[in-house]
Structures are given as C-alpha cells and as structure tokens.
Motif scaffolding. Structure first.
Motif, PDB file in Angstrom:
ATOM      1  N   LEU A  29       0.815  -1.225   0.000  1.00  0.00           N
ATOM      2  CA  LEU A  29       0.000   0.000   0.000  1.00  0.00           C
ATOM      3  C   LEU A  29       0.849   1.275   0.000  1.00  0.00           C
ATOM      4  CD1 LEU A  29      -3.056  -0.712   2.298  1.00  0.00           C
ATOM      5  CD2 LEU A  29      -2.964  -0.489  -0.188  1.00  0.00           C
ATOM      6  N   ALA A  30       1.936   1.258   0.776  1.00  0.00           N
ATOM      7  CA  ALA A  30       2.786   2.451   0.855  1.00  0.00           C
ATOM      8  C   ALA A  30       3.364   2.768  -0.521  1.00  0.00           C
ATOM      9  CB  ALA A  30       3.907   2.230   1.865  1.00  0.00           C
ATOM     10  N   ILE A  31       3.824   1.706  -1.217  1.00  0.00           N
ATOM     11  CA  ILE A  31       4.393   1.910  -2.556  1.00  0.00           C
ATOM     12  C   ILE A  31       3.308   2.412  -3.504  1.00  0.00           C
ATOM     13  CG2 ILE A  31       5.612   0.794  -4.463  1.00  0.00           C
ATOM     14  CD1 ILE A  31       6.671  -1.222  -2.439  1.00  0.00           C
ATOM     15  N   PHE A  32       2.101   1.842  -3.367  1.00  0.00           N
ATOM     16  CA  PHE A  32       0.977   2.300  -4.193  1.00  0.00           C
ATOM     17  C   PHE A  32       0.739   3.802  -4.002  1.00  0.00           C
ATOM     18  CE2 PHE A  32      -1.613  -1.857  -4.870  1.00  0.00           C
ATOM     19  CZ  PHE A  32      -0.575  -2.331  -5.635  1.00  0.00           C
ATOM     20  N   ALA A  33       0.776   4.241  -2.750  1.00  0.00           N
ATOM     21  CA  ALA A  33       0.517   5.655  -2.460  1.00  0.00           C
ATOM     22  C   ALA A  33       1.563   6.535  -3.127  1.00  0.00           C
ATOM     23  CB  ALA A  33       0.515   5.878  -0.948  1.00  0.00           C
ATOM     24  N   ILE A  34       2.837   6.132  -3.022  1.00  0.00           N
ATOM     25  CA  ILE A  34       3.915   6.919  -3.646  1.00  0.00           C
ATOM     26  C   ILE A  34       3.719   6.964  -5.163  1.00  0.00           C
ATOM     27  CG2 ILE A  34       6.414   6.996  -4.088  1.00  0.00           C
ATOM     28  CD1 ILE A  34       6.745   5.634  -1.323  1.00  0.00           C
ATOM     29  N   LEU A  35       3.392   5.771  -5.729  1.00  0.00           N
ATOM     30  CA  LEU A  35       3.188   5.671  -7.174  1.00  0.00           C
ATOM     31  C   LEU A  35       2.052   6.582  -7.634  1.00  0.00           C
ATOM     32  CD1 LEU A  35       3.330   1.984  -8.331  1.00  0.00           C
ATOM     33  CD2 LEU A  35       4.273   3.971  -9.471  1.00  0.00           C
ATOM     34  N   LEU A  36       0.958   6.534  -6.852  1.00  0.00           N
ATOM     35  CA  LEU A  36      -0.226   7.309  -7.205  1.00  0.00           C
ATOM     36  C   LEU A  36       0.113   8.802  -7.229  1.00  0.00           C
ATOM     37  CD1 LEU A  36      -3.119   6.397  -7.780  1.00  0.00           C
ATOM     38  CD2 LEU A  36      -3.709   6.965  -5.443  1.00  0.00           C
ATOM     39  N   ILE A  37       0.839   9.236  -6.202  1.00  0.00           N
ATOM     40  CA  ILE A  37       1.206  10.649  -6.130  1.00  0.00           C
ATOM     41  C   ILE A  37       2.136  11.013  -7.293  1.00  0.00           C
ATOM     42  CG2 ILE A  37       2.454  12.363  -4.746  1.00  0.00           C
ATOM     43  CD1 ILE A  37       1.458  10.670  -2.261  1.00  0.00           C
ATOM     44  N   ALA A  38       3.150  10.124  -7.540  1.00  0.00           N
ATOM     45  CA  ALA A  38       4.101  10.403  -8.624  1.00  0.00           C
ATOM     46  C   ALA A  38       3.385  10.503  -9.958  1.00  0.00           C
ATOM     47  CB  ALA A  38       5.167   9.312  -8.666  1.00  0.00           C
ATOM     48  N   GLN A  39       2.465   9.542 -10.211  1.00  0.00           N
ATOM     49  CA  GLN A  39       1.765   9.542 -11.495  1.00  0.00           C
ATOM     50  C   GLN A  39       0.808  10.729 -11.621  1.00  0.00           C
ATOM     51  OE1 GLN A  39       2.451   8.092 -14.052  1.00  0.00           O
ATOM     52  NE2 GLN A  39       3.228   6.034 -13.705  1.00  0.00           N
ATOM     53  N   LEU A  40       0.194  11.120 -10.503  1.00  0.00           N
ATOM     54  CA  LEU A  40      -0.699  12.279 -10.539  1.00  0.00           C
ATOM     55  C   LEU A  40       0.081  13.531 -10.914  1.00  0.00           C
ATOM     56  CD1 LEU A  40      -3.124  11.920  -7.508  1.00  0.00           C
ATOM     57  CD2 LEU A  40      -3.698  12.051  -9.933  1.00  0.00           C
ATOM     58  N   TYR A  41       1.288  13.602 -10.391  1.00  0.00           N
ATOM     59  CA  TYR A  41       2.155  14.739 -10.623  1.00  0.00           C
ATOM     60  C   TYR A  41       2.659  14.734 -12.063  1.00  0.00           C
ATOM     61  CZ  TYR A  41       6.306  17.681 -10.048  1.00  0.00           C
ATOM     62  OH  TYR A  41       7.259  18.636 -10.186  1.00  0.00           O
ATOM     63  N   LEU A  42       3.002  13.517 -12.570  1.00  0.00           N
ATOM     64  CA  LEU A  42       3.590  13.395 -13.904  1.00  0.00           C
ATOM     65  C   LEU A  42       2.541  13.385 -15.001  1.00  0.00           C
ATOM     66  CD1 LEU A  42       6.037  10.498 -13.117  1.00  0.00           C
ATOM     67  CD2 LEU A  42       6.669  12.846 -13.597  1.00  0.00           C
ATOM     68  N   ALA A  43       1.447  12.656 -14.742  1.00  0.00           N
ATOM     69  CA  ALA A  43       0.462  12.483 -15.793  1.00  0.00           C
ATOM     70  C   ALA A  43      -0.900  12.957 -15.275  1.00  0.00           C
ATOM     71  CB  ALA A  43       0.412  11.026 -16.206  1.00  0.00           C
ATOM     72  N   ASP A  44      -1.872  12.075 -15.284  1.00  0.00           N
ATOM     73  CA  ASP A  44      -3.186  12.480 -14.796  1.00  0.00           C
ATOM     74  C   ASP A  44      -3.786  11.346 -13.974  1.00  0.00           C
ATOM     75  OD1 ASP A  44      -3.730  10.627 -16.679  1.00  0.00           O
ATOM     76  OD2 ASP A  44      -4.619  12.014 -18.122  1.00  0.00           O
ATOM     77  N   ILE A  45      -4.977  11.547 -13.494  1.00  0.00           N
ATOM     78  CA  ILE A  45      -5.621  10.568 -12.635  1.00  0.00           C
ATOM     79  C   ILE A  45      -5.885   9.258 -13.375  1.00  0.00           C
ATOM     80  CG2 ILE A  45      -7.908  11.596 -13.134  1.00  0.00           C
ATOM     81  CD1 ILE A  45      -6.984  10.126  -9.749  1.00  0.00           C
ATOM     82  N   ARG A  46      -6.096   9.341 -14.692  1.00  0.00           N
ATOM     83  CA  ARG A  46      -6.380   8.120 -15.458  1.00  0.00           C
ATOM     84  C   ARG A  46      -5.186   7.169 -15.443  1.00  0.00           C
ATOM     85  NH1 ARG A  46     -10.319   7.657 -19.666  1.00  0.00           N
ATOM     86  NH2 ARG A  46      -8.769   6.436 -20.794  1.00  0.00           N
ATOM     87  N   LEU A  47      -4.007   7.688 -15.811  1.00  0.00           N
ATOM     88  CA  LEU A  47      -2.816   6.841 -15.839  1.00  0.00           C
ATOM     89  C   LEU A  47      -2.453   6.394 -14.422  1.00  0.00           C
ATOM     90  CD1 LEU A  47      -0.690   5.637 -17.762  1.00  0.00           C
ATOM     91  CD2 LEU A  47       0.791   7.555 -17.169  1.00  0.00           C
ATOM     92  N   ALA A  48      -2.592   7.305 -13.464  1.00  0.00           N
ATOM     93  CA  ALA A  48      -2.257   6.976 -12.078  1.00  0.00           C
ATOM     94  C   ALA A  48      -3.087   5.799 -11.588  1.00  0.00           C
ATOM     95  CB  ALA A  48      -2.484   8.200 -11.188  1.00  0.00           C
ATOM     96  N   SER A  49      -4.409   5.861 -11.802  1.00  0.00           N
ATOM     97  CA  SER A  49      -5.253   4.775 -11.311  1.00  0.00           C
ATOM     98  C   SER A  49      -5.022   3.503 -12.133  1.00  0.00           C
ATOM     99  CB  SER A  49      -6.722   5.183 -11.309  1.00  0.00           C
ATOM    100  OG  SER A  49      -7.039   5.851 -12.500  1.00  0.00           O
ATOM    101  N   TYR A  50      -4.710   3.678 -13.414  1.00  0.00           N
ATOM    102  CA  TYR A  50      -4.459   2.506 -14.262  1.00  0.00           C
ATOM    103  C   TYR A  50      -3.264   1.708 -13.742  1.00  0.00           C
ATOM    104  CZ  TYR A  50      -3.419  -0.300 -18.386  1.00  0.00           C
ATOM    105  OH  TYR A  50      -3.170  -1.349 -19.223  1.00  0.00           O
ATOM    106  N   VAL A  51      -2.162   2.422 -13.496  1.00  0.00           N
ATOM    107  CA  VAL A  51      -0.931   1.746 -13.062  1.00  0.00           C
ATOM    108  C   VAL A  51      -1.148   1.044 -11.728  1.00  0.00           C
ATOM    109  CG1 VAL A  51       1.426   2.148 -12.256  1.00  0.00           C
ATOM    110  CG2 VAL A  51       0.643   3.216 -14.358  1.00  0.00           C
ATOM    111  N   VAL A  52      -1.805   1.716 -10.787  1.00  0.00           N
ATOM    112  CA  VAL A  52      -2.008   1.116  -9.475  1.00  0.00           C
ATOM    113  C   VAL A  52      -2.973  -0.069  -9.559  1.00  0.00           C
ATOM    114  CG1 VAL A  52      -2.944   1.531  -7.167  1.00  0.00           C
ATOM    115  CG2 VAL A  52      -1.380   3.178  -8.182  1.00  0.00           C
ATOM    116  N   LEU A  53      -4.040   0.083 -10.345  1.00  0.00           N
ATOM    117  CA  LEU A  53      -4.996  -1.017 -10.489  1.00  0.00           C
ATOM    118  C   LEU A  53      -4.334  -2.234 -11.135  1.00  0.00           C
ATOM    119  CD1 LEU A  53      -7.917  -1.991 -10.149  1.00  0.00           C
ATOM    120  CD2 LEU A  53      -8.395  -1.152 -12.454  1.00  0.00           C
ATOM    121  N   ARG A  54      -3.456  -1.969 -12.130  1.00  0.00           N
ATOM    122  CA  ARG A  54      -2.794  -3.088 -12.797  1.00  0.00           C
ATOM    123  C   ARG A  54      -1.935  -3.871 -11.813  1.00  0.00           C
ATOM    124  NH1 ARG A  54       1.041  -2.090 -17.892  1.00  0.00           N
ATOM    125  NH2 ARG A  54       2.439  -1.358 -16.257  1.00  0.00           N
TER     126      ARG A  54
END
Lengths: 197, 184
Positions: A70-95
């Motif tokens: 979960l901790a890694i997911f949170a970091i990933l989500l924040i990084a992807q939100l910052y880099l891309a958008d909510i779509r890619l962020a949720s996609y990567v974490v869901l995958r």
C-alpha cells in the motif's frame, strides 16, 4: 514447521491442476502488459475477482496480499498524478493490484507441496544435463532446514543477549553462519555415507 | 558440484530465510525501514563464492515463488514477483554472483575495506541497476523518478554492506571456503 499461505478448501479453483493455474496466471499477466488498455485490464479484474469468489476466499485474504504494498501504491499514485493524470495513475495502481491478487490466488489455493511435486515431475522430464537429483535434494533440504536454522538463530541471540551483545548484528550473524557451515559439513558427510551421491 | 556444495547452497538459502526474523531497524531522519534480509545476497556471495552463492539465492527466490512466506514481514508467493519492487528480489541472485566473483578475485587481499567495497558495488550499485529500471518499466515512470523513489533506501543498504563485509571477513578467518581449493 513453516506454515505456508495456503487456505484450505475443495473448490474448483483449489482442485484445478497447479500447472493450469500457473499457465492462466502467465496468460493474464502477459495480456495486461502487452495489450495495455483499459478494457483488457477491466476484463482481468473481473476474471481475478471471479476467481476469488469461486475459491470461496474472503475480502480479508485479498486485503492481506495488498497491505504490504500500500505504501508503494501511495507513492506511485502521487508520482503519477504529478507526472500524468488521474487516469494513468489509477491505471498503473490497479494493474499492480490485479496482478498481485491474481498471483496470490495461485498461492492461496495451491499447497506448496503440490507445487514442489509439480516441479519435481517437470524435472523428471528435463533433459539429462539438468542435475535433477541435486536440485530435488537442495529444495527438500532447504525446506527441512529453515525451521532448524531459525531455532539456531534464537539460540545464538539468547547466548549473545546473556553476554550483552544482543544489539550487535555482527555478533549474531557470525556464529549463525559458522555454525551452519559446520553443520553443512556434517550433513554432507552423512549424505555421502548413505551414498546418495 | 559435490554433495557438500549442494548442502552449502541449501543451508544458505535457509539462512536467507532466517534473516527475515531480524526486526527491521528504522533509520532516523529518513524514516524508512531497513530489513536484514538483503544482507543475505551479500553474505551468500562473500562466503560461498559466485556459483554457490547465486544458486543459494536462486533457490531462496524459487521457494518464495512456490508460496513459502520467507520474505521479511512474512511475505511470499507468486504475487511478490508482480509488485513494483520485484526487480530487487530477482536482482539478489545477480548481486550474490557479482559479490561472489569479486570476493574470489580479491580473496588473498580481502579485508574489511575491499570486502565493503565489493558488497557496496554488488549489493547496492548492481542491485539498484536491476531494481530501478524494473520498477520504472512496470510503474510507468522514468528511471530518474524511480531512482529518486529508491534513494532513501541507499544509506541503509550501504550500512548493511558494511555489516555484511564485517561478517564475511570474520567468517573468512574462522571458516574459509574460497581461495586455493586444490591445496585443501
């Protein structure tokens, strides 16, 4: 003994051939990585969720598999939100979540002994240059010795604690390693004396 | 490979599993947990050498994949290999090989400094060279970003390399397994 992560059951998922389960797992994971789109990910999500339902597993089982990441997911989500958008962020974490859950489904519904047996059966069909007996011996020996080395670890720690050394990792590891190497010599002699080689 | 080598490999795989029992140490300031288990690759390479050390780690990784909860925190199973940090676990096999190879090369000059340099190279540089691009690829971030994310763990890993090299040098003194084997 070490307990495995297996959850007892007699469902169709539990009874399926381990080889088939591994094959399906690889099919799903390859598919979501190659056909990198939302519909495929959604399909994989439905399949994995269906697998958990069929296997009679509870949400708690899935939760336990995801908790350590979960901790890694949170970091990933924040990084992807910052880099891309909510779509890619949720996609990567869901995958990640789907793949981890799919693989955990295999672990939860298949006994370690079944997988080891399957591996050994596969080995017996392996070409001649594969050192089959040696691989089998090594696997069996490690499973057998993990509890013993863990017990030795506690022994050494108690002994060092009595000397006030329990805060030193080196003072714990050196005796553990040296003791294990000495044991290994004895075990090797015992195996050779029974002419297993 | 003699029977003795197989036993060394199997028992060292079991030692790596036992390392999961160390309680994690929390680094002050940075606040990331450091677990003892990644020292397993360094110890296996530095004590057993390249071939046996990497095989010990390969055996350990195989048992984790088969579903035994041998990673620190009781993690295990196939799911581990689909997470963002899977590259580090697979990388242990390579790290053990590199550390083992260099330890064999520098065996006669092995002291705490050379051993620490070898452990830092194999257990940090080589390991991150596998783990970082792996996370970047599966998490869809750039390599630089993945490296930034892993950077907090580097001080702890260097500390572990130093601890592992102390153990390797001490074990060499009392129970040398490498060096000129034909003389033995």
């Amino acid at each position: 003994m070490i307990t495995d992560l297996y959850v007892r059951g007699a469902t169709i998922v539990h009874r399926a051939h381990p080889g088939l389960k591994i094959l399906l797992l690889f099919a799903i994971s390859t598919l979501v990585f190659i056909v990198d789109t939302w519909p495929v990910l959604a399909l994989a999500t439905v399949l994995v969720a269906g697998g958990y339902l069929l296997a009679g597993l509870k949400p708690a089982h899935a939760w336990r598999a995801l908790k350590p990441v979960l901790a890694i997911f949170a970091i990933l989500l924040i990084a992807q939100l910052y880099l891309a958008d909510i779509r890619l962020a949720s996609y990567v974490v869901l995958r990640f979540a789907v793949l981890i859950l799919a693989a955990t489904l295999l672990t939860l519904t298949t006994k370690v002994s079944e997988l080891v047996d399957g591996l050994m059966a596969g080995l017996s069909r392996a070409p001649g240059w594969v050192p089959r007996e040696k691989i089998a011996l090594a696997i069996a020996m490690t499973i057998r010795f993990i509890p013993r080395i863990r017990a030795q670890f506690h022994d050494v720690r108690d002994a060092q604690r009595a000397r006030g050394l329990d805060r030193s990792i080196v003072a714990l590891l050196v005796p553990l390693v040296v003791r294990t190497l000495k044991d290994a010599d004895d075990i090797a002699r015992a195996i050779e004396a029974r002419s297993v080689d | 490979m003699e029977t003795r080598d197989i036993v060394y490999i199997a028992l060292f795989a079991a030692i790596v599993a036992a390392l999961a029992l160390f309680p994690p140490i929390w680094l002050p300031v940075i606040g990331v947990p450091i677990t003892a288990q990644s020292m397993g690759a360094m110890l296996a390479g530095g004590v057993l050498g390249a071939k046996r050390g990497s095989l010990a780690l390969a055996l350990f990784v195989l048992l984790v994949a088969l579903g035994l909860p041998l990673l620190s925190g009781g993690r295990g199973g196939f799911g581990v290999f689909f997470g963002p940090t899977a590259g580090y676990i697979v990388g242990w096999i390579v790290a053990a090989f590199v550390i083992g190879y260099l330890t064999e090369r520098f065996w006669n000059r092995l002291n705490i400094f050379t051993a620490a340099a070898i452990c830092i190279f194999g257990g940090v540089v080589v390991l991150y060279a596998i783990g970082v691009p792996w996370s970047a690829a599966v998490a869809k971030v750039s390599v630089t970003q993945a490296l930034t994310g892993s950077a907090p763990f580097i001080p702890g890993d260097i500390l572990k390399a130093i601890i592992a090299s102390l153990v390797i040098v001490t074990v060499k003194r009392s129970y040398p397994l490498l060096g000129n084997r034909s003389a033995a």
